[in-house]
Design a protein around this motif. Structure first.
Motif, mmCIF file in Angstrom:
data_model
loop_
_atom_site.group_PDB
_atom_site.id
_atom_site.type_symbol
_atom_site.label_atom_id
_atom_site.label_comp_id
_atom_site.label_asym_id
_atom_site.label_seq_id
_atom_site.Cartn_x
_atom_site.Cartn_y
_atom_site.Cartn_z
ATOM 1 N N ASP A 234 0.828 -1.220 0.120
ATOM 2 C CA ASP A 234 -0.015 -0.038 0.135
ATOM 3 C C ASP A 234 0.894 1.326 0.055
ATOM 4 O OD1 ASP A 234 -2.472 -1.425 -0.168
ATOM 5 O OD2 ASP A 234 -2.745 -1.308 2.265
ATOM 6 N N ALA A 235 1.993 1.356 0.743
ATOM 7 C CA ALA A 235 2.785 2.549 0.945
ATOM 8 C C ALA A 235 3.452 2.630 -0.396
ATOM 9 C CB ALA A 235 3.849 2.259 1.947
ATOM 10 N N ARG A 237 2.439 1.869 -3.263
ATOM 11 C CA ARG A 237 1.589 2.051 -4.547
ATOM 12 C C ARG A 237 1.144 3.533 -4.348
ATOM 13 N NH1 ARG A 237 -2.310 -1.305 -3.099
ATOM 14 N NH2 ARG A 237 -1.814 -2.971 -4.600
ATOM 15 N N ALA A 238 1.134 4.189 -2.906
ATOM 16 C CA ALA A 238 0.826 5.355 -2.930
ATOM 17 C C ALA A 238 2.098 6.414 -3.027
ATOM 18 C CB ALA A 238 0.187 5.636 -1.428
ATOM 19 N N ASN A 239 3.157 5.963 -3.021
ATOM 20 C CA ASN A 239 4.512 6.565 -3.209
ATOM 21 C C ASN A 239 4.807 7.444 -4.494
ATOM 22 O OD1 ASN A 239 7.378 7.202 -3.661
ATOM 23 N ND2 ASN A 239 7.640 6.328 -1.669
ATOM 24 N N GLU A 240 4.583 8.825 -4.421
ATOM 25 C CA GLU A 240 4.669 9.330 -5.610
ATOM 26 C C GLU A 240 6.006 9.531 -6.411
ATOM 27 O OE1 GLU A 240 3.970 13.606 -4.935
ATOM 28 O OE2 GLU A 240 1.820 13.207 -4.047
ATOM 29 N N GLN A 243 5.767 6.261 -8.414
ATOM 30 C CA GLN A 243 4.665 6.277 -9.534
ATOM 31 C C GLN A 243 5.736 7.122 -10.617
ATOM 32 O OE1 GLN A 243 1.334 8.677 -8.028
ATOM 33 N NE2 GLN A 243 0.854 6.773 -6.811
#
Length: 251
Positions: A234-235, A237-240, A243
């Motif tokens: 989850d962390a 996946r949310a890390n800009e 990304q």
């Protein structure tokens, strides 16, 4: 009430680097994996993932840095000594013996455990049992008599996994294991990886992000040989930054 003792990592690298001429493929990587963990390593092509695990298993020597396995410095140990300690590695490109049967490929790995004294029953019956068990776990028992070179590419990858399992590893390194597998075979692999993790630590390099997100306890992201980010699925996946570098970049 006293605090529980902190778990020591099974594998740790400290400032691990590897240079190829003027190119630094792995750049001072600090990394640790706990016993029983499923850890994924992801990153764009050329990020240094395969070079890093090649350093861990002893196929490559580091330019600098340290590798610790179960508390012991293994930086200078050759690959075959690391196998004896319980480190098994399936290659990104298949390395099966094409002319030998599927059975005989796995038998070579089982024989190594017998010679190293890691089997409780060093008999011929144990050899056959060990091979059969490994092939059944990856779904290849019905192809045991075929020459390995006649297997489809994805099944050759599974044969490599069987060869790794036959070594009774403490650390199983899987480099792109789902490459060449169909959807149903990928589902079976996910179940197999979870089964492996019940008795061993798993280090997984994988481009299939669905597989990574399903399996990994933690994910390490490499970019240009360095650790870009580390954390839970989850962390990550949310890390800009991840990304931009990888998940959203189509790499």
């Amino acid at each position: 009430m006293s605090a529980l003792p902190e778990m020591s990592p099974l594998l740790e690298t400290r400032a691990l680097s590897r240079d190829f001429g003027g190119l630094r493929a792995v750049d001072r990587v600090d990394f640790s994996v706990d016993p029983g963990e499923i850890r994924a390593i992801i990153g764009p092509n050329g990020a240094g993932k395969t070079t890093f695990v090649s350093l861990v298993c002893g196929r490559l020597a580091p330019s600098s840095g340290t590798i610790i396995f179960d508390g012991a410095d293994i930086t200078a140990l050759p690959a075959h000594r690391r196998v004896r300690l319980g480190i098994a590695y399936t290659f990104q490109i298949t390395s099966v013996y094409a002319q030998l049967s599927v059975f005989d490929n796995v038998a070579l790995a089982v024989q190594r455990t017998l010679a190293d004294g890691r089997s409780k029953d060093p008999s011929r019956g144990r050899l056959r049992t060990g091979v059969t068990e490994a092939l059944e776990r990856v779904g290849l028992a019905g192809r045991a008599s075929l020459p390995a070179g006649q297997l489809a590419y994805g099944h050759q990858r599974l044969l490599e996994v069987a060869m790794g399992l036959a070594l009774k590893p403490r650390l199983m390194i899987l480099d792109e294991p789902t490459q060449g597998l169909g959807d149903g075979e990928i589902e079976n692999f996910v179940a197999l990886a979870r089964e492996i993790a019940a008795n061993a630590t798993v280090l997984l390099i994988e481009h299939n992000m669905d597989v990574v997100m399903q399996l990994a306890d933690r994910i390490t992201v490499l970019e240009a040989g360095r650790v870009l980010a580390e954390g839970t699925p989850d962390a990550i996946r949310a890390n800009e930054a991840v990304q931009r570098a990888y998940l959203g970049g189509g790499a």
